[in-house]
Design a protein around this motif. Structure first.
Motif, short mmCIF file in Angstrom:
data_model
loop_
_atom_site.label_atom_id
_atom_site.label_comp_id
_atom_site.label_asym_id
_atom_site.label_seq_id
_atom_site.Cartn_x
_atom_site.Cartn_y
_atom_site.Cartn_z
N SER A 86 0.85 -1.18 0.00
CA SER A 86 0.00 0.00 0.00
C SER A 86 0.89 1.24 0.00
O SER A 86 1.88 1.29 0.74
CB SER A 86 -0.90 -0.01 1.25
N ALA A 87 0.54 2.20 -0.85
CA ALA A 87 1.26 3.48 -0.89
C ALA A 87 0.22 4.58 -0.73
O ALA A 87 -0.89 4.49 -1.27
CB ALA A 87 2.00 3.64 -2.21
N ALA A 88 0.56 5.63 0.02
CA ALA A 88 -0.38 6.72 0.24
C ALA A 88 0.34 8.06 0.18
O ALA A 88 1.52 8.16 0.52
CB ALA A 88 -1.07 6.56 1.59
N MET A 89 -0.41 9.07 -0.25
CA MET A 89 0.10 10.44 -0.28
C MET A 89 -1.01 11.33 0.27
O MET A 89 -2.18 11.16 -0.09
CB MET A 89 0.46 10.86 -1.70
N THR A 90 -0.64 12.27 1.12
CA THR A 90 -1.60 13.19 1.69
C THR A 90 -1.32 14.60 1.20
O THR A 90 -0.19 15.07 1.26
CB THR A 90 -1.53 13.18 3.24
N PHE A 91 -2.37 15.26 0.70
CA PHE A 91 -2.29 16.66 0.34
C PHE A 91 -2.98 17.45 1.43
O PHE A 91 -4.11 17.13 1.82
CB PHE A 91 -3.00 16.92 -1.00
N VAL A 92 -2.30 18.48 1.94
CA VAL A 92 -2.90 19.37 2.92
C VAL A 92 -2.59 20.79 2.51
O VAL A 92 -1.42 21.16 2.36
CB VAL A 92 -2.34 19.11 4.35
N GLY A 93 -3.62 21.57 2.28
CA GLY A 93 -3.47 23.00 1.96
C GLY A 93 -3.83 23.81 3.19
O GLY A 93 -4.74 23.45 3.94
N LEU A 94 -3.11 24.88 3.41
CA LEU A 94 -3.35 25.72 4.59
C LEU A 94 -3.26 27.18 4.18
O LEU A 94 -2.23 27.64 3.69
CB LEU A 94 -2.29 25.42 5.65
N TRP A 95 -4.37 27.91 4.37
CA TRP A 95 -4.38 29.34 4.07
C TRP A 95 -3.56 30.07 5.14
O TRP A 95 -3.75 29.84 6.33
CB TRP A 95 -5.81 29.87 4.06
N LEU A 96 -2.68 30.96 4.72
CA LEU A 96 -1.82 31.70 5.65
C LEU A 96 -2.23 33.16 5.80
O LEU A 96 -1.67 33.87 6.62
CB LEU A 96 -0.36 31.62 5.19
N ILE A 97 -3.19 33.59 4.99
CA ILE A 97 -3.67 34.95 5.10
C ILE A 97 -5.07 34.94 5.69
O ILE A 97 -5.79 33.95 5.62
CB ILE A 97 -3.70 35.66 3.73
N ARG A 98 -5.44 36.06 6.29
CA ARG A 98 -6.79 36.15 6.88
C ARG A 98 -7.53 37.31 6.30
O ARG A 98 -7.05 38.26 5.88
CB ARG A 98 -6.69 36.33 8.38
#
Length: 79
Positions: free
Chosen positions: A67-79
């Motif tokens: 099994s192979a997995a990749m996680t994408f996580v986006g994070l907004w840095l501006i408000r």
């Protein structure tokens, strides 16, 4: 040559009914590692900031072997 199947889990669940004949399990693992970034390029979410993509490799008897997995996580840095 043994046949390996590559089921993809992410935004969509795609079952591999055809499989690929490969020399051995190590070659199947390398193939799964190559698939992950290609799938990620197509399936990065447009409406969310988190996505896990998994490739499950099974053998001819349906047994999971890698099994192979990749996680994408986006994070907004501006408000």
């Amino acid at each position: 040559m043994p046949r390996y199947f590559f089921d993809i889990h992410g935004l969509h669940h795609d079952r591999d009914d055809d499989g690929v004949d490969l020399a051995d399990i190590q070659t199947a693992a390398k193939q799964a590692k190559r698939l992950i970034p290609q799938i990620a390029m197509r399936e990065i979410p447009n409406d969310g900031e988190r996505q896990v993509i998994t490739v499950l490799v099974t053998d001819e008897d349906g047994h999971p072997v890698y099994s192979a997995a990749m996680t994408f996580v986006g994070l907004w840095l501006i408000r």
